[in-house]
Design an enzyme around this catalytic site. Structure first.
Site, PDB file in Angstrom:
ATOM      1  CE1 TYR A 112      -3.620   2.622   1.299  1.00 46.82           C
ATOM      2  CE2 TYR A 112      -1.916   4.013   2.370  1.00 46.82           C
ATOM      3  CZ  TYR A 112      -3.414   3.715   1.707  1.00 46.82           C
ATOM      4  OH  TYR A 112      -3.948   5.395   1.404  1.00 46.82           O
ATOM      5  CD  GLU A 200      -6.201   4.849  -0.960  1.00 47.60           C
ATOM      6  OE1 GLU A 200      -5.553   4.454   0.665  1.00 47.60           O
ATOM      7  OE2 GLU A 200      -7.253   3.937  -1.605  1.00 47.60           O
TER       8      GLU A 200
END
Length: 389
Positions: A112, A200
């Site tokens: 991530y 993101e």
């Protein structure tokens, strides 16, 4: 302003961020045609992804693998037109109007990574974690030690040692460290050049071939900077936004739909937040955040009132105005004009204080409309809550 995954990947590719090959499709036939680039008679695999402005699509059944072109058509037929409900859409869900057909990826590990504006440090913060593919909120709650935060000095931009630090934290081997440094540098350039508020990548994948690829892309822009990016404004998908929020934006009103029953019209973000809090204090919930700004015109007030009146969840309206730059008599004229045009469908409580407050109250009193007035904020909230009891 948010954009779709496929649009985010197109943007990232302009800054040399590695992304999978893909093609957006608006129909079953287009999906079938697009899959020919990834699935041949000799085999292959591709992914069919629902394109909506919400996370959690995979868990909700909006992301599926296909090994044949017929499977692609079947999945596209299943998804297109379906209302997908995820943890971010709310119970009402979002209708799928397009799908992304993407090449398959030989995944070794998932990570991530995101960039956000950190107002506490006045920097852009990079967050990275080995827990790719998971909701970052869940990781932050259960295993916060697995999230690395790195703050970028705006004077220097991201520097190589920060990229290496993140690569080490992700446990990358030596051959991938340089790729990670380059990847993060490209992400930061895309973030700054595009005036992003958030970027993101979840997941960022390491393939078995040793490449780093952005397998997903969630991008949000700073609305206040969009005047510099006419090209990015064209990416806005109004179908994905609340119609009331779209209407409010046409009048430069700051509106966010909530799930309560008392509609709020306030001038100033701080006063709006305080109004929402005091409504909660008296036992009800706000139906929206609506800031008409410090210098609203009569036309903006009329538009705001119409938006509140169109919301079927609104059982009462509370107008809370502190007149500084804005004159209370102007607000009163707007309220009267809107209530006369739209009609008084629900109880209306108005609190006016500040510049020309007395004149504003007199206008309301002489209007002949059934308007409840208040001088103090807690009094106004109490009356609004009592009106829906």
């Amino acid at each position: 302003m948010n954009i779709h995954e496929y649009q985010g990947k197109q943007l990232l590719s302009k800054f040399n961020v590695p992304v999978p090959k893909s093609q957006v499709a608006f129909s079953v036939d287009e999906a079938h045609e697009a899959s020919k680039d990834f699935i041949t008679d000799d085999g292959g695999i591709c992914v069919v992804k629902a394109q909506i402005h919400a996370g959690g699509r995979g868990k909700a059944g909006g992301v599926k693998l296909a090994k044949t072109r017929d499977e692609v058509s079947e999945i596209a037929r299943e998804l297109l037109g379906k209302v997908l409900v995820t943890h971010q859409t709310g119970a009402e869900g979002k209708e799928i109007k397009k799908v992304l057909i993407e090449e398959g990826c030989d995944i070794d590990r998932e990570f991530y990574i995101s960039l956000v504006v950190d107002r506490a440090s006045d920097t852009v913060a990079i967050m990275a974690s080995t827990e790719g593919g998971m909701e970052i909120e869940e990781v932050a709650e259960k295993t916060p030690e697995k999230i690395l935060r790195e703050y970028i000095d705006p004077a220097t931009g991201v520097v190589p040692f920060q990229g290496r630090k993140i690569a080490f934290a992700l446990g990358l081997d030596k051959p991938q460290i340089g790729k990670c440094v380059k990847f993060i540098d490209s992400l930061y350039k895309a973030f700054v050049a595009s005036d992003c508020a958030m970027l993101e990548i979840n997941p960022l994948v390491l393939t078995k071939g040793g490449d780093l690829i952005a397998l997903d892309a969630k991008v949000a822009f700073d609305d206040n900077a969009m005047f510099r990016h006419k090209d990015l404004q064209e990416l806005r998908d109004l179908d994905e936004e609340d119609p009331k929020e779209v209407e409010a934006s046409r009048y430069d009103l700051n509106y966010v739909s909530l799930d309560g029953s008392i509609g709020c019209m306030v001038n100033g973000a701080g006063l709006a937040m305080a109004t929402m809090d005091i409504i909660q204090l008296y036992g009800a919930s706000p139906a929206n955040f609506l800031d008409v700004g410090g210098g609203a015109t009569k036309e903006q007030v009329v538009a705001a009132f119409k938006i509140l009146s169109s919301d079927t969840r609104v059982k009462a309206i509370l107008v809370n105005i502190f007149g500084g730059i804005m004159r209370c008599d102007i607000i009163a004229e707007g309220i009267i004009a809107a209530a006369t045009e739209v009609g008084m469908k629900v109880p209306l409580v108005v609190r006016l204080q500040g510049t020309n407050a007395d004149e504003g109250r007199k206008l309301l009193a002489d209007s002949g409309l059934d308007i409840v007035t208040a001088e103090q904020m807690d009094e106004a909230a109490e009356k609004a809550v009592a009106a829906i009891a």
